[in-house]
Write a protein that holds these residues in place. Structure first.
Motif, PDB file in Angstrom:
ATOM      1  N   ALA A 193       0.802  -1.229   0.000  1.00  0.00           N
ATOM      2  CA  ALA A 193       0.000   0.000   0.000  1.00  0.00           C
ATOM      3  C   ALA A 193       0.833   1.277   0.000  1.00  0.00           C
ATOM      4  N   PRO A 194       1.919   1.372   0.775  1.00  0.00           N
ATOM      5  CA  PRO A 194       2.679   2.631   0.766  1.00  0.00           C
ATOM      6  C   PRO A 194       3.344   2.948  -0.569  1.00  0.00           C
ATOM      7  N   VAL A 195       3.717   1.922  -1.337  1.00  0.00           N
ATOM      8  CA  VAL A 195       4.464   2.165  -2.573  1.00  0.00           C
ATOM      9  C   VAL A 195       3.617   1.987  -3.833  1.00  0.00           C
ATOM     10  N   ARG A 196       2.596   1.134  -3.772  1.00  0.00           N
ATOM     11  CA  ARG A 196       1.731   0.905  -4.928  1.00  0.00           C
ATOM     12  C   ARG A 196       0.265   0.847  -4.480  1.00  0.00           C
ATOM     13  N   PRO A 197      -0.216   1.965  -3.941  1.00  0.00           N
ATOM     14  CA  PRO A 197      -1.558   1.931  -3.348  1.00  0.00           C
ATOM     15  C   PRO A 197      -2.667   1.641  -4.345  1.00  0.00           C
ATOM     16  N   LEU A 198      -2.567   2.193  -5.557  1.00  0.00           N
ATOM     17  CA  LEU A 198      -3.639   1.987  -6.532  1.00  0.00           C
ATOM     18  C   LEU A 198      -3.740   0.528  -6.931  1.00  0.00           C
ATOM     19  N   ASP A 199      -2.610  -0.105  -7.222  1.00  0.00           N
ATOM     20  CA  ASP A 199      -2.621  -1.511  -7.630  1.00  0.00           C
ATOM     21  C   ASP A 199      -3.067  -2.414  -6.484  1.00  0.00           C
ATOM     22  N   ALA A 200      -2.621  -2.104  -5.273  1.00  0.00           N
ATOM     23  CA  ALA A 200      -3.029  -2.912  -4.124  1.00  0.00           C
ATOM     24  C   ALA A 200      -4.523  -2.761  -3.859  1.00  0.00           C
ATOM     25  N   TYR A 201      -5.035  -1.536  -3.979  1.00  0.00           N
ATOM     26  CA  TYR A 201      -6.470  -1.303  -3.768  1.00  0.00           C
ATOM     27  C   TYR A 201      -7.282  -2.011  -4.852  1.00  0.00           C
ATOM     28  N   ALA A 202      -6.828  -1.929  -6.093  1.00  0.00           N
ATOM     29  CA  ALA A 202      -7.553  -2.583  -7.186  1.00  0.00           C
ATOM     30  C   ALA A 202      -7.604  -4.092  -6.987  1.00  0.00           C
ATOM     31  N   LEU A 203      -6.506  -4.675  -6.521  1.00  0.00           N
ATOM     32  CA  LEU A 203      -6.484  -6.117  -6.269  1.00  0.00           C
ATOM     33  C   LEU A 203      -7.467  -6.478  -5.162  1.00  0.00           C
ATOM     34  N   ALA A 204      -7.431  -5.731  -4.062  1.00  0.00           N
ATOM     35  CA  ALA A 204      -8.344  -6.011  -2.955  1.00  0.00           C
ATOM     36  C   ALA A 204      -9.797  -5.815  -3.376  1.00  0.00           C
ATOM     37  N   ALA A 205     -10.056  -4.756  -4.141  1.00  0.00           N
ATOM     38  CA  ALA A 205     -11.425  -4.482  -4.588  1.00  0.00           C
ATOM     39  C   ALA A 205     -11.918  -5.553  -5.552  1.00  0.00           C
ATOM     40  N   HIS A 206     -11.047  -5.988  -6.447  1.00  0.00           N
ATOM     41  CA  HIS A 206     -11.425  -6.982  -7.455  1.00  0.00           C
ATOM     42  C   HIS A 206     -11.917  -8.274  -6.815  1.00  0.00           C
ATOM     43  N   HIS A 207     -11.333  -8.624  -5.668  1.00  0.00           N
ATOM     44  CA  HIS A 207     -11.701  -9.869  -4.998  1.00  0.00           C
ATOM     45  C   HIS A 207     -12.567  -9.618  -3.762  1.00  0.00           C
ATOM     46  N   ALA A 208     -13.149  -8.412  -3.677  1.00  0.00           N
ATOM     47  CA  ALA A 208     -14.075  -8.067  -2.588  1.00  0.00           C
ATOM     48  C   ALA A 208     -13.464  -8.310  -1.217  1.00  0.00           C
ATOM     49  N   MET A 209     -12.181  -7.982  -1.076  1.00  0.00           N
ATOM     50  CA  MET A 209     -11.520  -8.048   0.226  1.00  0.00           C
ATOM     51  C   MET A 209     -11.836  -6.749   0.962  1.00  0.00           C
ATOM     52  N   GLU A 210     -12.988  -6.689   1.585  1.00  0.00           N
ATOM     53  CA  GLU A 210     -13.534  -5.450   2.121  1.00  0.00           C
ATOM     54  C   GLU A 210     -12.607  -4.768   3.112  1.00  0.00           C
ATOM     55  N   ASP A 211     -12.197  -5.481   4.144  1.00  0.00           N
ATOM     56  CA  ASP A 211     -11.356  -4.866   5.178  1.00  0.00           C
ATOM     57  C   ASP A 211     -10.040  -4.372   4.596  1.00  0.00           C
ATOM     58  N   LEU A 212      -9.489  -5.133   3.676  1.00  0.00           N
ATOM     59  CA  LEU A 212      -8.223  -4.752   3.062  1.00  0.00           C
ATOM     60  C   LEU A 212      -8.389  -3.525   2.178  1.00  0.00           C
ATOM     61  N   ALA A 213      -9.457  -3.488   1.377  1.00  0.00           N
ATOM     62  CA  ALA A 213      -9.706  -2.330   0.516  1.00  0.00           C
ATOM     63  C   ALA A 213      -9.932  -1.074   1.350  1.00  0.00           C
ATOM     64  N   VAL A 214     -10.656  -1.195   2.444  1.00  0.00           N
ATOM     65  CA  VAL A 214     -10.903  -0.042   3.312  1.00  0.00           C
ATOM     66  C   VAL A 214      -9.591   0.484   3.876  1.00  0.00           C
ATOM     67  N   THR A 215      -8.739  -0.410   4.346  1.00  0.00           N
ATOM     68  CA  THR A 215      -7.471   0.014   4.931  1.00  0.00           C
ATOM     69  C   THR A 215      -6.562   0.670   3.901  1.00  0.00           C
ATOM     70  N   ILE A 216      -6.494   0.098   2.706  1.00  0.00           N
ATOM     71  CA  ILE A 216      -5.603   0.626   1.674  1.00  0.00           C
ATOM     72  C   ILE A 216      -6.109   1.958   1.134  1.00  0.00           C
ATOM     73  N   SER A 217      -7.407   2.185   1.172  1.00  0.00           N
ATOM     74  CA  SER A 217      -7.975   3.396   0.567  1.00  0.00           C
ATOM     75  C   SER A 217      -7.397   4.674   1.166  1.00  0.00           C
ATOM     76  N   SER A 218      -6.964   4.642   2.409  1.00  0.00           N
ATOM     77  CA  SER A 218      -6.391   5.852   3.021  1.00  0.00           C
ATOM     78  C   SER A 218      -5.087   6.254   2.346  1.00  0.00           C
ATOM     79  N   HIS A 219      -4.416   5.301   1.696  1.00  0.00           N
ATOM     80  CA  HIS A 219      -3.174   5.611   0.994  1.00  0.00           C
ATOM     81  C   HIS A 219      -3.425   6.272  -0.362  1.00  0.00           C
ATOM     82  N   LEU A 220      -4.684   6.354  -0.775  1.00  0.00           N
ATOM     83  CA  LEU A 220      -5.025   6.934  -2.072  1.00  0.00           C
ATOM     84  C   LEU A 220      -5.593   8.346  -1.955  1.00  0.00           C
ATOM     85  N   LEU A 221      -5.534   8.933  -0.779  1.00  0.00           N
ATOM     86  CA  LEU A 221      -6.084  10.272  -0.599  1.00  0.00           C
ATOM     87  C   LEU A 221      -5.321  11.313  -1.415  1.00  0.00           C
TER      88      LEU A 221
END
Length: 342
Positions: A193-221
């Protein structure tokens, strides 16, 4: 992944002392000498971590080696059971696994590679199953299945994504259930998340990893959503894409509402009348206008302080200065309380 090569001399012969199958360490694949294999791995055990990189051991004759994972090796006992399935990657690395573990987590018998739990194989053999992935992907894939951390291998995000996609699409594994907070898969993907937040968020979102997507989203502000690639938007899907846009929009609106409230005024006193206080209000409005014009949802509280506190540099009235400082602290507190995740 690194490999260790064992010379033929380093592998004990089948006639050496203690070479019988009484070790209870599992069986080698058909056509291989299990005693040689067991002794080769046992000889490495004192100097190798259980989850170390694969080793190469000569099993098929002079000059021929078989690469074996030292994380998933013939001596790996899980639930008091020895390995009974060997997964062979496309680059020839052998991973010794446990049928009951694979069947328990897969809804389609690992892509129909394994027989059903009720099937009886007589005589019982060590099944050798080729899988269409390189060893790096199989290594991560199995660590996820077994609930083990593979961070020590420093896999790339592409390798992790290939493993997660394979588990979900090919092998009928619910990866979302394996990505709960505190689990190795959650920690592994979140490490990007700190170095590739968009790709990490997209991966978590693609597989409906809710808690993970929520946590990573703060790195995309701080990410400019106007530059969002189509591929990333398509991967994360409409729901998580909308939630990301709403996060940015809601924080901008919240910040504007916070800043538009000026400092409090005081009753006219000697040396500071209504005109002087109007000057402070205009200075506040000018600073706020410059700030909200190009502010990012990621703006920090310290940045807000640095932009607002200088307003009082030209003030001589202690009451105005105190009102300004009080309002700046209120802005900092209110902004820190605004939600930072989807």
């Amino acid at each position: 992944m690194d490999y260790f090569d064992l010379t033929p001399a380093s592998v004990p012969s089948s006639n050496s002392s203690g070479s019988s199958n009484s070790t209870g360490r599992g069986r080698g694949p058909p056509g291989h000498n299990p005693t040689q294999l067991q002794h080769a791995l046992i000889s490495l055990a004192d100097g190798q971590d259980d989850h170390a990189t694969p080793v190469s051991t000569p099993l098929d004759g002079p000059g021929v080696t078989t690469s074996i994972s030292t994380a998933f090796h013939p001596s790996l006992s899980i639930d008091d059971a020895n390995p009974d399935v060997v997964l062979v990657s496309v680059d020839g690395v052998h991973f010794y696994t446990h049928r009951h573990r694979l069947l328990a987590i897969s809804s389609n018998r690992m892509g129909n590679l394994l027989p059903s739990p009720g099937a009886v194989v007589s005589p019982p053999l060590l099944a050798v199953v080729p899988v269409p992935h390189p060893s790096e992907v199989v290594n991560v894939l199995l660590h996820i299945i077994y609930g083990l951390s593979c961070a020590q291998y420093l896999p790339t995000l592409e390798t992790v994504e290939a493993a997660v996609d394979s588990l979900s699409l090919l092998y009928g594994v619910s990866v979302a259930a394996l990505a709960a907070p505190g689990m190795p898969l959650f920690t592994l993907i979140h490490s990007f998340a700190p170095v590739r937040p968009l790709d990490a968020y997209a991966l978590a979102a693609h597989h409906a990893m809710e808690d993970l997507a929520v946590t990573i989203s703060s790195h995309l502000l701080a990410y400019n959503l106007a530059r969002l690639p189509d591929t990333a938007a398509e991967k994360m899907g409409p729901i998580y894409l909308k939630r990301l846009f709403l996060l940015h929009q809601s924080r901008i609106v919240a910040l504007r509402n916070i800043l538009f409230k000026p400092p409090a005024v005081h009753l006219p006193v000697t040396g500071c009348g209504q005109e002087n206080q109007q000057m402070m209000m205009r200075a506040w409005a000018l600073a706020v206008a410059q700030l909200v014009w190009d502010v990012l949802p990621s703006v920090s509280t310290s940045a807000l302080q640095a932009l607002l506190e200088p307003i009082g540099a030209s003030m001589n009235c202690p009451l105005c200065i105190a009102a300004l400082q009080c309002r700046v602290q209120e802005v900092v507190y209110e902004w820190s309380a605004v939600k930072r995740t989807i």
